[in-house]
Design a protein around this motif. Sequence first.
Motif, PDB file in Angstrom:
ATOM      1  N   SER B 425       0.715  -0.995   0.087  1.00 50.15           N
ATOM      2  CA  SER B 425      -0.370  -0.245  -0.555  1.00 50.15           C
ATOM      3  C   SER B 425       0.885   1.525  -0.083  1.00 50.15           C
ATOM      4  N   VAL B 426       2.076   1.305   0.347  1.00 44.43           N
ATOM      5  CA  VAL B 426       2.857   2.551   0.693  1.00 44.43           C
ATOM      6  C   VAL B 426       3.256   2.696  -0.798  1.00 44.43           C
ATOM      7  N   TYR B 427       3.882   1.440  -2.203  1.00 45.48           N
ATOM      8  CA  TYR B 427       3.791   1.946  -2.977  1.00 45.48           C
ATOM      9  C   TYR B 427       2.949   2.454  -3.867  1.00 45.48           C
ATOM     10  N   ARG B 428       1.780   1.751  -3.341  1.00 44.87           N
ATOM     11  CA  ARG B 428       0.317   2.476  -4.096  1.00 44.87           C
ATOM     12  C   ARG B 428       0.411   3.823  -4.079  1.00 44.87           C
ATOM     13  N   ALA B 429       0.598   3.859  -3.031  1.00 48.47           N
ATOM     14  CA  ALA B 429       0.172   5.983  -2.264  1.00 48.47           C
ATOM     15  C   ALA B 429       1.117   6.314  -3.146  1.00 48.47           C
ATOM     16  N   GLU B 430       2.203   6.395  -2.743  1.00 42.44           N
ATOM     17  CA  GLU B 430       3.821   6.878  -3.729  1.00 42.44           C
ATOM     18  C   GLU B 430       2.992   7.087  -5.443  1.00 42.44           C
ATOM     19  N   TYR B 431       2.542   5.761  -5.766  1.00 41.94           N
ATOM     20  CA  TYR B 431       1.874   5.765  -7.589  1.00 41.94           C
ATOM     21  C   TYR B 431       0.959   7.195  -7.287  1.00 41.94           C
ATOM     22  N   GLU B 432       0.137   6.655  -7.042  1.00 37.87           N
ATOM     23  CA  GLU B 432      -0.549   7.654  -6.614  1.00 37.87           C
ATOM     24  C   GLU B 432      -0.040   9.238  -6.560  1.00 37.87           C
ATOM     25  N   LYS B 433       0.233   9.839  -5.778  1.00 34.39           N
ATOM     26  CA  LYS B 433       0.526  11.005  -5.478  1.00 34.39           C
ATOM     27  C   LYS B 433       2.011  11.330  -6.354  1.00 34.39           C
ATOM     28  N   LEU B 434       2.926  10.136  -7.153  1.00 36.46           N
ATOM     29  CA  LEU B 434       3.713  11.167  -7.671  1.00 36.46           C
ATOM     30  C   LEU B 434       3.014  11.108  -9.317  1.00 36.46           C
ATOM     31  N   THR B 435       2.110  10.812  -9.273  1.00 33.08           N
ATOM     32  CA  THR B 435       0.848  10.637 -10.354  1.00 33.08           C
ATOM     33  C   THR B 435       0.330  12.063 -11.228  1.00 33.08           C
ATOM     34  N   ALA B 436       0.058  12.326  -9.950  1.00 37.84           N
ATOM     35  CA  ALA B 436      -0.656  13.747  -9.221  1.00 37.84           C
ATOM     36  C   ALA B 436      -0.142  15.006  -9.467  1.00 37.84           C
ATOM     37  N   VAL B 437       1.639  14.484  -9.126  1.00 35.81           N
ATOM     38  CA  VAL B 437       2.238  16.049  -9.109  1.00 35.81           C
ATOM     39  C   VAL B 437       2.996  15.714 -10.756  1.00 35.81           C
ATOM     40  N   ILE B 438       3.030  14.600 -11.501  1.00 37.77           N
ATOM     41  CA  ILE B 438       3.192  14.391 -12.871  1.00 37.77           C
ATOM     42  C   ILE B 438       2.192  15.025 -13.691  1.00 37.77           C
ATOM     43  N   GLU B 439       0.989  14.539 -12.969  1.00 34.63           N
ATOM     44  CA  GLU B 439       0.167  15.784 -14.280  1.00 34.63           C
ATOM     45  C   GLU B 439       0.362  17.307 -13.771  1.00 34.63           C
ATOM     46  N   LYS B 440       0.042  17.764 -12.427  1.00 32.31           N
ATOM     47  CA  LYS B 440       0.192  19.327 -12.839  1.00 32.31           C
ATOM     48  C   LYS B 440       1.175  20.053 -12.796  1.00 32.31           C
ATOM     49  N   PHE B 441       2.827  19.752 -12.510  1.00 28.18           N
ATOM     50  CA  PHE B 441       3.773  19.933 -13.696  1.00 28.18           C
ATOM     51  C   PHE B 441       3.995  20.029 -14.797  1.00 28.18           C
ATOM     52  N   PHE B 442       3.355  18.506 -15.260  1.00 25.73           N
ATOM     53  CA  PHE B 442       3.947  18.226 -16.930  1.00 25.73           C
ATOM     54  C   PHE B 442       3.078  17.789 -18.123  1.00 25.73           C
ATOM     55  N   TRP B 443       1.922  17.923 -17.373  1.00 27.58           N
ATOM     56  CA  TRP B 443       1.305  17.780 -18.415  1.00 27.58           C
ATOM     57  C   TRP B 443       0.693  19.655 -18.821  1.00 27.58           C
ATOM     58  N   ASP B 444       0.553  19.325 -20.406  1.00 27.54           N
ATOM     59  CA  ASP B 444       0.618  20.826 -21.171  1.00 27.54           C
ATOM     60  C   ASP B 444      -0.968  20.796 -21.715  1.00 27.54           C
ATOM     61  N   GLU B 445      -2.073  20.947 -20.937  1.00 25.80           N
ATOM     62  CA  GLU B 445      -3.378  20.388 -21.798  1.00 25.80           C
ATOM     63  C   GLU B 445      -3.165  21.364 -23.233  1.00 25.80           C
ATOM     64  N   GLU B 446      -2.472  22.775 -23.241  1.00 22.30           N
ATOM     65  CA  GLU B 446      -2.693  23.366 -24.958  1.00 22.30           C
ATOM     66  C   GLU B 446      -1.820  22.591 -26.171  1.00 22.30           C
ATOM     67  N   LYS B 447      -0.873  22.297 -25.246  1.00 23.81           N
ATOM     68  CA  LYS B 447       0.161  21.376 -26.601  1.00 23.81           C
ATOM     69  C   LYS B 447      -0.148  20.187 -26.158  1.00 23.81           C
ATOM     70  N   GLY B 448      -1.472  19.384 -25.179  1.00 24.19           N
ATOM     71  CA  GLY B 448      -2.193  17.863 -25.336  1.00 24.19           C
ATOM     72  C   GLY B 448      -0.726  17.455 -25.070  1.00 24.19           C
TER      73      GLY B 448
END
Lengths: 654, 654
Positions: B425-448
């Motif tokens: 579960s700790v790894y699963r929680a880390e996965y959720e946390k990391l993918t959330a910040v990836i979306e926040k910082f790296f996803w560019d909606e404009e560039k898609g």
Amino acid sequence: MGRSYWIWYPGDFELYHGMKQNFSRVERGFGWPAFWKSEGFRNRVAFRRTYQLEKETSFTVYSNAIGHVLVGDKKYPFGKKIVCGSGEVAVGVHTGCIEAFPCIYVEGEVICSDKGWIVEDYDKEPLPAGKSKYFTEPNQNPTVWEYSEKVYEPVSVTEYNGGTLYEFETELNAVLEAEFKNGYQPVLICCGESREEAIDPVHCYYSWQPDKETGKCPCCAVRFAYIPDCKPGEVILRANHQYVDIPVKASFHCGEDRLNQIWSVAEHTFRLCSGIFFIDGVKRDKWIWSGDAYQSFFVNRYLMADADIDQRTILALRGNDPMTKHINTIVDYSLLWLLGVDYHNEGYGDRDFLELVYPKMVSLMGFCNGRRDEHGFLIGKEKDWVYIDWADMDKDGPLCAEQMLYAACFRAMAEISEQIGKDGSVYRAEYEKLTAVIEKFFWDEEKGAYIDSFTSGRRNVTRHANIFAILFSIVDETKQEKILKNVLENDEIPAITTPYFNFFELDVLCRMGKLTEVLDKIRSYWGGMLDLGAVTFWEEYDPSVPKEEQYDMYGDHFGKSLCHAWAASPIYFLAKYFAGLDLVNKDGVTYILKPQMQYFTELDCTLPVGSNGVMRLVWDGEILEITPNADGGILELGEQKLSLVRGETRRVKI
Amino acid sequence: MGRSYWIWYPGDFELYHGMKQNFSRVERGFGWPAFWKSEGFRNRVAFRRTYQLEKETSFTVYSNAIGHVLVGDKKYPFGKKIVCGSGEVAVGVHTGCIEAFPCIYVEGEVICSDKGWIVEDYDKEPLPAGKSKYFTEPNQNPTVWEYSEKVYEPVSVTEYNGGTLYEFETELNAVLEAEFKNGYQPVLICCGESREEAIDPVHCYYSWQPDKETGKCPCCAVRFAYIPDCKPGEVILRANHQYVDIPVKASFHCGEDRLNQIWSVAEHTFRLCSGIFFIDGVKRDKWIWSGDAYQSFFVNRYLMADADIDQRTILALRGNDPMTKHINTIVDYSLLWLLGVDYHNEGYGDRDFLELVYPKMVSLMGFCNGRRDEHGFLIGKEKDWVYIDWADMDKDGPLCAEQMLYAACFRAMAEISEQIGKDGSVYRAEYEKLTAVIEKFFWDEEKGAYIDSFTSGRRNVTRHANIFAILFSIVDETKQEKILKNVLENDEIPAITTPYFNFFELDVLCRMGKLTEVLDKIRSYWGGMLDLGAVTFWEEYDPSVPKEEQYDMYGDHFGKSLCHAWAASPIYFLAKYFAGLDLVNKDGVTYILKPQMQYFTELDCTLPVGSNGVMRLVWDGEILEITPNADGGILELGEQKLSLVRGETRRVKI
């Protein structure tokens, strides 16, 4: 040509040869590698140095490894001359070796492997390269130690029980070489530290069939050799004694023959156990033990004052970081390692070495600090060996004697940290905290002594913790006097029975001014072994044991080591407390001499003062003559303090 | 006699041979050991096992080390028969070896070195001993690999420029052996992966003077050999090709010759790079690289399905604990190691191996977790190499592509932890946390699309992170489609130029159903190399480069490796996406077959199903015939799902 050394990743030379040493024990036909974590050397290292060249120069790199020389961005093979032009030039030597530690030798006018090279292992930060004064020629191989050799012929060859018995003048560490008068015979050569061992082909430790080509046997401890079913004259035997040639700087001759003989036998004992490293015994275990080495540092300071063997031993013992197991698996041996570095540093003050070893001291303390109980006491975890001594002691819970050593380590760490310009206050605070809880839990005011354990409820008192308390100045003078009366001079407290702990007890007694008692003990204990025919001093000696059982130990009829380094301590006591030489190396004072001539009718002794000086003391019963070949000495005669000047003989009537 | 293996501390065999492999690179007369931390083997280990003996039995222990056998409390030497009576008997084998890892072989009716021995290194907890199916006889030496050998005569011997040029039928990894018609001559034998390299004695990588006694040269990559100043007929040359005999389980024959040839050349390429370990290339670097090995696991699954070479490679790469440096110094290669273990586990499901390697996975994650920035992104610290690809990429601050791999690692850790009964579960929680910040910082909606870096402000888009996002199922379907359109099918985004990253891109395109594009790419890219005469596939290929520069790389005229494992990926694509075989190993389903026969006029291929089964698929343009020799298969044809039964041929008209 510049002065070149073979160089390597610092410590790897010692780890490699240390492993060879610790794997060299043989017993009745099988090998017995030391039973603790063996620290490996690095296999892939890069040596680097940048030069500012005024003109074109050339150099050649030799190595035991595979790899290449990188000059700028061009690669060259080993063994071929490389020419480089003037200007800044970065030299890298890339090496990989699986079987042994990689090392290089750089030969050249300007670019050569003298001091100044750094080396990295692709793991930690680069460090200054390691070297040894024994390896300075390109055709040498630092993975093979070059022992000095001296040939001994037997002093007697006699017939015994149908075979031939050979006796050498003393104990040796030798390759026996057989010469066959009637052609090679596959004889069995049985070796012994004692006559009894040699003539017992079944139970002797070492028995060899000499090599058919060379007639040689593997190197081993030998004083007597016996060949069953062999008439004297059929096989000529000689011993090639192998040793590391570390010059003895001390000499000791007083008016009492027995003391002279004790010194001389202790010296021979010690030299046999001083090879590449300080080992415990020359027949057995042939291992590098930290507690044993600790005591050897004390004798070394007064006999050979060879800083190098201390340093090789220190590095071989401690191994790599991270530290994950106690040295030799023994909690107290980890602590004594650190106190040994402190003692070494006090005696030789080698700053480069201190900087190399300091991070290892820090990590050792970190390792110990991770093994504390809720009070802050250092405890033995699973598979840790809480040794202290072969003695009946209450080892329930944290042991007082361990805490004394641990406290001494905190103080040593504080002092050494400050000496190299780092903050020692954390260690100092730990020292205060630990000594406070020691007082609280272990001091028994009623008994006027420290108890072994507070968890068992038995409140048992032995000498060990109390000895350490004084030796490491953890206890104040009032309590010291109490301990002297209630423990050291109290016959109800079980006597120390091992020469190992004798060392600490006699040291404390000397410190407490009980020199007469100590001298008597030297005469009786070490003299007792001489009376039994010892030519080297033993691992253990109990006068009450019948003569025919004197070589028994560990349930083995020839189990006792008859040449054991820790039995050489009379050299230390006689030099430090009777000749009275104490190194200080502080505030401009190198050494203090407080000779106790009342114990001698006459004395002529020379003692080393650190690694670079000596001091001669001659006493004829009336006049004391001191001739120092060292700076910064002070002669203390009672309240009187006289300065001693290098090269000037000072005569005093006392 | 029981079935005995040579046994050792688990992983030491791989570390030892891995070092040999990584130190084997030679280039124009000098050695080039791999430039990363080399992990050493243990020198002192003890093997233990307790038996309940019903009657007296005897056994013999063989070892490459020094040491002894401890039975109860009695010690015995190696190599001699030991008899022990009935009842409980504890056997310990104590070994020490400096030059290589200690190993033992126990021969006996009952007491023998089969499965069940544990081994300890005096540091960590004891572990089940390691072994290899290649070392099962007492007279073997596990520190020396026994290669299989096949002799090749040249297919042509011609005169060139006063010398003799020999050509072999394909590229080999061979010991050349010279036979001198007029007595030994110290000739120079120049080797080449290409004719051009061989006839260039100055710039060719390998040139040897054959040994005077044997006429043999060191083993190296060779297709052409050239001896200057030598008339044809003076020197007879043959090649002793050395290889590890790993059987190929797959075969592939379709109606298109070019694809068949691509498969065949890919197979030869891959086998040359599959020795004791998966290496990058057979001429160069000859090193074990984690990213390269990761791709080899994919090809292996469909060609040889040999679990052992995966495991040897995994253990050699990862080394010892604690982990202190990234694998091969490369951040992404640490992560790909872990994802490689996951892929391996999915394919072969070896529980013993998983339990051995799981603690190493945990400590690798711990190591990475210690190198995060304030957002939780994995970053490169000093001396870490953030690689991803040889591509122009904005590597400022944390890199998106790294975070994709890192997130995939957390998910893999969660799943594997749960698989072996631990809390994920700790790894699963880390996965959720990391993918959330990836979306926040790296996803560019404009560039898609995902951008490389958010710290530089440049908001640059490359293919890499976007490919990983889909490949490791980190992004949902809507975004996958956006990425396909905005990145993968967008010519303005710089094309992938390396075969290394081609692998990931083609994999993603297959996943997104772009099979036609992928097949065209295989035909043109790999076919392009064939058109240039390739007999093995190259490290890199750019059709736009003039023919005379095709062997250039790293500024070196013959720097390019012409036989590189990562170029063998067509095997994976053809098998997985066209023949359509996918391993599942879950919920009773072993594999799913989704054949895409529209791409073939005919096809006859056999593919491994894990390490214990195979499956044959025959297609004649109308009827599909599937003959599985493996359990638990499902044939998917569109919406239709048909179960496949071991040994039963299923025919379907499609």
